[in-house]
Structures are given as C-alpha cells and as structure tokens.
Design a protein around this motif. Structure first.
Motif, mmCIF file in Angstrom:
data_model
loop_
_atom_site.group_PDB
_atom_site.id
_atom_site.type_symbol
_atom_site.label_atom_id
_atom_site.label_comp_id
_atom_site.label_asym_id
_atom_site.label_seq_id
_atom_site.Cartn_x
_atom_site.Cartn_y
_atom_site.Cartn_z
ATOM 1 N N VAL A 148 -18.236 -20.878 19.536
ATOM 2 C CA VAL A 148 -19.097 -20.421 18.442
ATOM 3 C C VAL A 148 -20.264 -21.387 18.226
ATOM 4 C CG1 VAL A 148 -19.194 -20.042 15.947
ATOM 5 C CG2 VAL A 148 -17.277 -19.136 17.270
ATOM 6 N N ALA A 149 -19.978 -22.693 18.273
ATOM 7 C CA ALA A 149 -21.026 -23.694 18.072
ATOM 8 C C ALA A 149 -22.086 -23.617 19.172
ATOM 9 C CB ALA A 149 -20.412 -25.093 18.031
ATOM 10 N N LEU A 150 -21.659 -23.411 20.406
ATOM 11 C CA LEU A 150 -22.622 -23.319 21.509
ATOM 12 C C LEU A 150 -23.483 -22.065 21.383
ATOM 13 C CD1 LEU A 150 -20.359 -24.501 24.464
ATOM 14 C CD2 LEU A 150 -22.272 -25.740 23.433
ATOM 15 N N ILE A 151 -22.859 -20.950 21.001
ATOM 16 C CA ILE A 151 -23.633 -19.711 20.809
ATOM 17 C C ILE A 151 -24.645 -19.891 19.689
ATOM 18 C CG2 ILE A 151 -23.472 -17.316 20.041
ATOM 19 C CD1 ILE A 151 -20.733 -17.211 21.487
ATOM 20 N N GLU A 152 -24.220 -20.552 18.609
ATOM 21 C CA GLU A 152 -25.130 -20.797 17.485
ATOM 22 C C GLU A 152 -26.306 -21.658 17.920
ATOM 23 O OE1 GLU A 152 -24.721 -22.513 12.960
ATOM 24 O OE2 GLU A 152 -23.840 -23.669 14.588
ATOM 25 N N THR A 153 -26.025 -22.677 18.736
ATOM 26 C CA THR A 153 -27.090 -23.564 19.206
ATOM 27 C C THR A 153 -28.122 -22.797 20.015
ATOM 28 O OG1 THR A 153 -25.558 -25.428 19.281
ATOM 29 C CG2 THR A 153 -27.581 -25.636 20.545
ATOM 30 N N VAL A 154 -27.663 -21.955 20.921
ATOM 31 C CA VAL A 154 -28.581 -21.161 21.738
ATOM 32 C C VAL A 154 -29.360 -20.169 20.872
ATOM 33 C CG1 VAL A 154 -28.734 -19.477 23.610
ATOM 34 C CG2 VAL A 154 -27.163 -21.423 23.801
ATOM 35 N N LEU A 178 -34.415 -18.387 17.438
ATOM 36 C CA LEU A 178 -34.770 -17.880 16.115
ATOM 37 C C LEU A 178 -35.651 -18.829 15.309
ATOM 38 C CD1 LEU A 178 -31.327 -16.334 15.059
ATOM 39 C CD2 LEU A 178 -33.370 -15.132 15.860
ATOM 40 N N VAL A 179 -35.527 -20.135 15.539
ATOM 41 C CA VAL A 179 -36.285 -21.116 14.750
ATOM 42 C C VAL A 179 -37.598 -21.437 15.463
ATOM 43 C CG1 VAL A 179 -36.281 -23.429 13.776
ATOM 44 C CG2 VAL A 179 -34.176 -22.085 13.782
ATOM 45 N N PRO A 180 -38.729 -21.106 14.851
ATOM 46 C CA PRO A 180 -40.008 -21.298 15.544
ATOM 47 C C PRO A 180 -40.607 -22.699 15.375
ATOM 48 C CG PRO A 180 -40.364 -20.136 13.493
ATOM 49 C CD PRO A 180 -38.882 -20.369 13.592
ATOM 50 N N TRP A 181 -40.089 -23.479 14.435
ATOM 51 C CA TRP A 181 -40.702 -24.771 14.150
ATOM 52 C C TRP A 181 -40.057 -25.862 15.012
ATOM 53 C CZ3 TRP A 181 -38.509 -21.793 10.098
ATOM 54 C CH2 TRP A 181 -39.437 -20.976 9.443
ATOM 55 N N PRO A 182 -40.813 -26.543 15.839
ATOM 56 C CA PRO A 182 -40.243 -27.519 16.783
ATOM 57 C C PRO A 182 -39.450 -28.636 16.113
ATOM 58 C CG PRO A 182 -42.508 -26.999 17.374
ATOM 59 C CD PRO A 182 -42.256 -26.357 16.037
ATOM 60 N N VAL A 183 -39.949 -29.154 15.004
ATOM 61 C CA VAL A 183 -39.259 -30.269 14.345
ATOM 62 C C VAL A 183 -37.915 -29.812 13.799
ATOM 63 C CG1 VAL A 183 -39.341 -31.925 12.443
ATOM 64 C CG2 VAL A 183 -41.403 -31.467 13.789
ATOM 65 N N HIS A 201 -36.233 -27.228 14.757
ATOM 66 C CA HIS A 201 -35.396 -26.893 15.912
ATOM 67 C C HIS A 201 -34.762 -28.148 16.496
ATOM 68 C CE1 HIS A 201 -34.711 -26.095 20.257
ATOM 69 N NE2 HIS A 201 -34.132 -25.031 19.747
ATOM 70 N N ALA A 202 -35.536 -29.235 16.599
ATOM 71 C CA ALA A 202 -35.011 -30.482 17.156
ATOM 72 C C ALA A 202 -33.902 -31.060 16.276
ATOM 73 C CB ALA A 202 -36.141 -31.498 17.320
ATOM 74 N N VAL A 203 -34.116 -31.014 14.951
ATOM 75 C CA VAL A 203 -33.101 -31.532 14.024
ATOM 76 C C VAL A 203 -31.813 -30.722 14.124
ATOM 77 C CG1 VAL A 203 -32.518 -31.840 11.588
ATOM 78 C CG2 VAL A 203 -34.769 -32.518 12.426
ATOM 79 N N LEU A 204 -31.958 -29.402 14.130
ATOM 80 C CA LEU A 204 -30.772 -28.539 14.235
ATOM 81 C C LEU A 204 -30.061 -28.738 15.572
ATOM 82 C CD1 LEU A 204 -32.129 -25.206 12.683
ATOM 83 C CD2 LEU A 204 -30.542 -26.844 11.652
ATOM 84 N N LEU A 205 -30.817 -28.954 16.627
ATOM 85 C CA LEU A 205 -30.213 -29.173 17.944
ATOM 86 C C LEU A 205 -29.384 -30.450 17.939
ATOM 87 C CD1 LEU A 205 -29.886 -28.375 20.902
ATOM 88 C CD2 LEU A 205 -31.985 -29.684 21.392
ATOM 89 N N VAL A 206 -29.925 -31.515 17.343
ATOM 90 C CA VAL A 206 -29.190 -32.782 17.268
ATOM 91 C C VAL A 206 -27.905 -32.604 16.466
ATOM 92 C CG1 VAL A 206 -29.236 -35.125 16.321
ATOM 93 C CG2 VAL A 206 -31.207 -34.258 17.593
ATOM 94 N N LEU A 207 -28.001 -31.916 15.322
ATOM 95 C CA LEU A 207 -26.820 -31.695 14.494
ATOM 96 C C LEU A 207 -25.776 -30.849 15.218
ATOM 97 C CD1 LEU A 207 -28.476 -31.060 10.997
ATOM 98 C CD2 LEU A 207 -27.259 -33.111 11.760
ATOM 99 N N ASP A 208 -26.225 -29.820 15.922
ATOM 100 C CA ASP A 208 -25.286 -28.958 16.645
ATOM 101 C C ASP A 208 -24.595 -29.720 17.771
ATOM 102 O OD1 ASP A 208 -25.634 -26.735 15.094
ATOM 103 O OD2 ASP A 208 -27.149 -25.818 16.373
ATOM 104 N N VAL A 209 -25.356 -30.504 18.518
ATOM 105 C CA VAL A 209 -24.760 -31.289 19.607
ATOM 106 C C VAL A 209 -23.764 -32.293 19.049
ATOM 107 C CG1 VAL A 209 -25.249 -33.001 21.399
ATOM 108 C CG2 VAL A 209 -26.692 -30.973 21.191
#
Length: 201
Positions: free
Chosen positions: A56-62, A67-72, A74-82
């Motif tokens: 579920v976490a990997l699907i959410e990350t992808v 869905l998130v257009p803002w790079p910053v 997106h980067a924060v959410l990617l770090v949190l998801d990882v």
C-alpha cells in the motif's frame, strides 16, 4: 522530562531497528541466540500484514508522484514515504532478528523486536504450557492480577506461570509486574518442550 525520555527511547528503538534491518539483509544470525539455545520465531501472524502495508505504501508513493504537481511538496512526501517503508521493514526485521530464546540454562528471553524484552531466570519458571488465547488489547497488555499478554496477530500460544512476580518495561518506558506471561510463538510446542527439558528435577 518524561516526554524527552520517551522521545529518546523511540529514537534508540528506531536506530536498533535499522541495525536489525542491516543484519537481516546481510543474513546475519539472530541476535542473542547462542550455542545450545532454542530460538522461537513469532512473526508468522504479522508477515502478510507487514507486506500488505508495504504494498500500500509503495502504491501511494507512486500515485502521489503523478498527483502532486509541486516539486518541493513531492520531494518532501517522497522522503516521508521512503522513510515509512524503511521503518516498516526495519520493525519487521527486528522481530525476525530478535526471536524468543530458551537458553541452555533454562532461562527464557521473551521479546518483540526492539520494543519489548523480558528476561525470565530459570528459577522463576514455575510451569509452561501450549495454550492458544485471544486476549483483547494492544501489543503489551497487563491485567490487574498480573497477567501479561504479549499479543501478536491477535493471539498468544504459550503460557508461562512464574514462581515469583517479575518486573517488565513497556515499549514507551513504563514499568509493571507480571506473575503470568502469555506470548505468541510460531512453534509453541518447541518452546514448551525446551523449557521442560531445562527444568530442574
């Protein structure tokens, strides 16, 4: 001060879990298991759920990547998801790497990853039996009469009667006393047999 102690305990736990993940990836032997000891795993009931959460976490990350257009953001959410994925893996690895242990001298080490540990001396084990129970409560639950349940997958499979009350430490640092300990082992008969073999005549 209590809040600071809890935070420190959580940080230490995460570091130890990360170390367990490293040991698991490198296929190192289980922590705290010596020659003549019997190791008893307990991850059976939670393995499928753990990998389900990871999926579920990997699907959410992808999905968030699209869905998130803002790079910053997106980067924060990617770090949190990882980080979340790694912590789920690390906590599971800690459980794999830190099984229950029946030592050659008859002592018993009851554990749940880096979150819980109770060392039971050989002279404190009055009896042990296979007993499947379905107690209500969280991971570590203790009743007013001193019955400690270490619940995995909603149940316990081994009951150990103690010859004297033993103090234990809860995951967040609180303390309590137990006169009976019930916990889950994937092979409860092996645990009980090892304890009975080591019991004094």
């Amino acid at each position: 001060m209590k809040g600071v102690r809890v935070v420190r305990r959580l940080v230490r736990g995460e570091l130890r879990a990360a170390a367990s993940l490293g040991r698991w990836v490198l296929r190192r032997p289980p922590h705290g298991v010596g020659a003549g000891d019997v190791a008893a795993g307990y991850t059976g009931p939670q393995t499928a759920m753990t990998y389900g959460l990871l999926g579920v976490a990997l699907i959410e990350t992808v999905a968030l990547g699209f869905l998130v257009p803002w790079p910053v953001v997106h980067a924060v959410l990617l770090v949190l998801d990882v980080y979340g994925v790694l912590m789920v893996l690390a906590l599971h690895a800690a459980c794999v790497q830190r099984p229950h242990v029946v030592r050659a001298d008859g002592s018993l080490w009851i554990r749940y990853g880096v979150l819980f540990g109770l060392a039971v001396p050989p002279d404190a084990v009055a009896s042990a039996r296979v007993e499947r129970r379905y107690p209500e409560g969280s991971l570590v639950t203790v009743s007013e009469d001193g019955v400690l349940d270490l619940i995995v997958g909603g149940h316990t499979t081994v009951t150990v009667e103690l010859g004297r009350p033993l103090e234990f430490v809860r995951p967040l640092g609180g303390r309590g006393w137990a006169r009976v300990v019930r916990f889950h082992a994937d092979d409860p008969r092996a645990v009980v047999a090892a304890l009975r073999r080591s019991a004094p005549p």
